[in-house]
Design an enzyme around this catalytic site. Structure first.
Site, PDB file in Angstrom:
ATOM      1  N   HIS A  53       0.858  -1.180   0.000  1.00  0.00           N
ATOM      2  CA  HIS A  53       0.000   0.000   0.000  1.00  0.00           C
ATOM      3  C   HIS A  53       0.897   1.233   0.000  1.00  0.00           C
ATOM      4  CE1 HIS A  53      -1.613   3.290   2.631  1.00  0.00           C
ATOM      5  NE2 HIS A  53      -2.571   3.241   1.735  1.00  0.00           N
ATOM      6  N   ASN A 100       0.466   5.825  -0.340  1.00  0.00           N
ATOM      7  CA  ASN A 100      -0.265   7.041  -0.710  1.00  0.00           C
ATOM      8  C   ASN A 100       0.580   8.255  -0.371  1.00  0.00           C
ATOM      9  OD1 ASN A 100      -1.171   8.439   1.892  1.00  0.00           O
ATOM     10  ND2 ASN A 100      -1.964   6.384   2.236  1.00  0.00           N
ATOM     11  N   GLY A 148     -16.352  11.614  -2.100  1.00  0.00           N
ATOM     12  CA  GLY A 148     -15.716  11.113  -3.303  1.00  0.00           C
ATOM     13  C   GLY A 148     -16.457   9.905  -3.854  1.00  0.00           C
TER      14      GLY A 148
END
Length: 310
Positions: A107, A109, A261
């Site tokens: 992962h 971000n 979102g």
């Protein structure tokens, strides 16, 4: 989208290019092709990309840019005075869930925020993000490699950053209700503006550019490892912990939902298959037991010895 500042433009351009490069790298390993979507309107640009292939069960690599009138609370945990203020955000978020239980989930971000206090005052800006690794079967050489790349990405910006961000990652990716780490960590930071914008942005670029160097060699080692139904069922069981963390604690997931979102894009981080086995107990002395009792416990991976399965 509305007009935004030059800093936001710089970050958005880099993150979109990073998205392209990461997708290309993963496609080469899997042989499949990412589905590419684009949604734009009402102050938001979203470029979700999803791969469901032969080696990679699911990968989601999403870019989002948002300009809004009220910053959601999930983004202001460390600066509550900004909650509800006008904001701009640009981010990339990615997850890779391989088929093979011996290949770890990864992962990453990175995100940039600018926000104005609702009562007026100077615009605040900061970066956050990082990358972490979630193995289902532990291999020390994989964890050492992952952390060496993480350290090398940070070192040009200060030798203190890697140990600081590693500890932050170990503490953040932890399930308090289980008393368990999610994985072997990596890097995590938030609300970061030390040294000015150019310094912080260069650090984020270094981390983002290092992701494929950290992950692809691990995939190359593990994707062809033979596995059985036993290992697959354990992988699906441990994926349940991943889902629990994302839905209960992950700030990026919470921010995306609070910012209204696209739900499909936000929840693409979830593994396509998962199971919760009631009162699961691994066999004493098994690799499944050692994953939790030994391998996932925070340690100094740069100085770990050995190299086989934990």
């Amino acid at each position: 989208m509305s007009e935004t500042g030059s800093r936001g433009n710089q970050v958005a351009e880099f993150l979109m290019d990073l998205q392209d490069r990461i997708c290309e790298g993963l496609e080469k390993r899997d042989g499949g092709t990412f589905r590419q979507d684009r949604f734009e309107g009402a102050g938001r640009l979203s470029r979700p990309r999803v791969l469901e292939g032969d080696s990679i069960e699911r990968a989601g690599v999403n870019f989002t840019r948002t300009v809004g009138a009220a910053l959601p609370a999930a983004a202001t945990e460390m600066r509550p005075e900004l909650a509800g203020g006008r904001f701009e955000a640009a981010s990339i978020s990615l997850i890779v869930h391989p088929h093979n239980p011996y290949a770890p989930t990864s992962h990453a971000n990175w995100r940039y925020f600018e926000a104005s206090p609702p009562s007026g005052g100077d615009v605040a800006w900061w970066f956050g993000g990082g990358f972490d690794l979630t193995p289902y079967y532990g291999f020390e050489e994989d964890a050492r490699h992952w952390h060496r790349v993480a350290r090398d990405a940070c070192d040009p910006f200060g030798a203190e950053l890697y140990p600081r961000f590693k500890t932050w990652c170990d503490e953040y990716f932890f399930l308090p209700h289980r008393g368990e780490p999610r994985g072997v960590g990596g890097l995590f930071f938030d609300d970061f503006s030390e040294g000015g914008f150019d310094h912080c942005f260069a650090l984020v670029r270094s981390m983002g550019n290092a992701y494929l160097d950290a992950y692809l060699p691990i995939l190359d080692r593990r994707l062809a490892t033979p596995w059985t139904t036993k290992e697959r069922e354990f992988q699906l069981y441990r994926r349940g912990r991943y889902v629990e963390f994302n839905l209960l604690y992950d700030r990026g997931t919470l921010f995306g939902l609070q910012a209204k979102g696209r739900t499909e894009s936000i929840l693409v981080s979830m593994p396509p298959r998962v199971r919760w086995t009631y009162d699961y107990r691994p066999a004493p002395g098994s690799p499944e037991e050692r994953l939790l009792t030994d391998f996932l416990r925070p340690r100094d991976w740069l100085n770990a010895t050995g190299g086989g399965e934990s």
